[in-house]
Design a protein around this motif. Structure first.
Motif, PDB file in Angstrom:
ATOM      1  N   THR A 156       0.833  -1.197   0.000  1.00  0.00           N
ATOM      2  CA  THR A 156       0.000   0.000   0.000  1.00  0.00           C
ATOM      3  C   THR A 156       0.868   1.248   0.000  1.00  0.00           C
ATOM      4  O   THR A 156       1.972   1.254   0.557  1.00  0.00           O
ATOM      5  N   TRP A 175      -2.227   1.301   6.252  1.00  0.00           N
ATOM      6  CA  TRP A 175      -3.469   0.532   6.135  1.00  0.00           C
ATOM      7  C   TRP A 175      -3.633  -0.296   7.414  1.00  0.00           C
ATOM      8  O   TRP A 175      -3.381  -1.480   7.467  1.00  0.00           O
ATOM      9  N   THR A 212      -6.349   4.018   0.097  1.00  0.00           N
ATOM     10  CA  THR A 212      -4.971   4.025  -0.390  1.00  0.00           C
ATOM     11  C   THR A 212      -4.852   3.317  -1.731  1.00  0.00           C
ATOM     12  O   THR A 212      -5.544   2.326  -1.973  1.00  0.00           O
ATOM     13  N   TYR A 247      -2.642   0.841  -4.178  1.00  0.00           N
ATOM     14  CA  TYR A 247      -1.788  -0.290  -3.845  1.00  0.00           C
ATOM     15  C   TYR A 247      -1.244  -0.946  -5.114  1.00  0.00           C
ATOM     16  O   TYR A 247      -1.775  -0.767  -6.218  1.00  0.00           O
TER      17      TYR A 247
END
Length: 230
Positions: free
Chosen positions: A106, A110, A120, A122
């Motif tokens: 990420t 997280w 987020t 990733y």
């Protein structure tokens, strides 16, 4: 060396214990094929794809991830922008079952134990194994089965965005390319070595790709972690 080992273990235990959370769910979307038969558009889902997904969030920045997906790869020369392929007019469908294992990273923290809304981008990569049937095209352009199956290994390259806006439900959208170490998914290279010299076609130096575009829905669970070395 002994002190260095202790420091490494301490650092690993601290980092890896930040977010020992599990996720289990489904992935839904579409797939498209990129190879020697059909169109070469990178993002053009033509067949549904679905499967199951499991993650182990080992820290607030990375997870171990396993997925099992089913889809049908399709290639149609009639949909290509290449006039030579349109004139050739080959087509195929090939059902695959893909297993994938790797690491998801990420961009931002997280940690789902602080009860805040997180979001987020990733990245995910690892290794894939796609089980598929083998076939080839005859000199007359007729698709013929080889009555055998193979496993095409590959590397997934996935970019996604996820958020936990719905309680323990995490929703993510992702686009993923699978580069395979095989050129047999579309029948351009027969699996049988006896046929390869006579019936192979296309760019034999460029292996097959396929794409997955869609969403994942996972449910997160697990105890709040402790900061301990293991």
């Amino acid at each position: 060396m002994r002190y260095l080992t202790v420091l490494i273990l301490f650092f690993s235990g601290t980092v890896f214990s930040l977010a020992q959370t599990y996720e289990v769910g489904v992935l839904l979307g579409g797939s498209n094929f990129i190879g020697d038969v059909g169109a070469t558009n990178y993002i053009a889902p033509s067949k549904p794809a679905f499967g199951a997904l499991f993650k182990w969030n080992r820290s607030s920045r990375h997870s171990f991830r396993f997925s099992l997906m089913y889809t049908e790869l399709e290639g149609k020369d009639s949909k290509s922008d290449d006039p030579r392929r349109v004139e050739r007019n080959y087509s195929f469908t090939n059902q695959i079952i893909e297993g994938s294992l790797g690491l998801e990273f990420t961009f931002f923290e997280w940690d789902l134990h602080d009860e805040k809304i997180h979001a987020t981008p990733y990245l995910y990569t690892g290794i894939t194994a796609a089980y598929h049937d083998n076939f080839f095209f005859s000199r007359q352009g007729i698709l013929k089965s080889e009555n055998t199956s193979s496993i095409a290994y590959g590397i997934p390259m996935v970019l996604g965005f996820k958020t936990n806006v719905i309680g323990n439900i995490i929703i993510a959208a992702e686009i993923g390319a699978r580069y395979t170490f095989s050129d047999e998914l579309d029948g351009s290279v027969p699996d049988s070595k006896d046929r390869q010299d006579a019936l192979s076609f296309g760019n034999i130096n460029n292996n097959d790709w396929y794409m997955f575009t869609g969403i994942t829905l996972t449910y997160t669970f697990g105890d709040k972690p402790c900061f301990c070395v293991f």
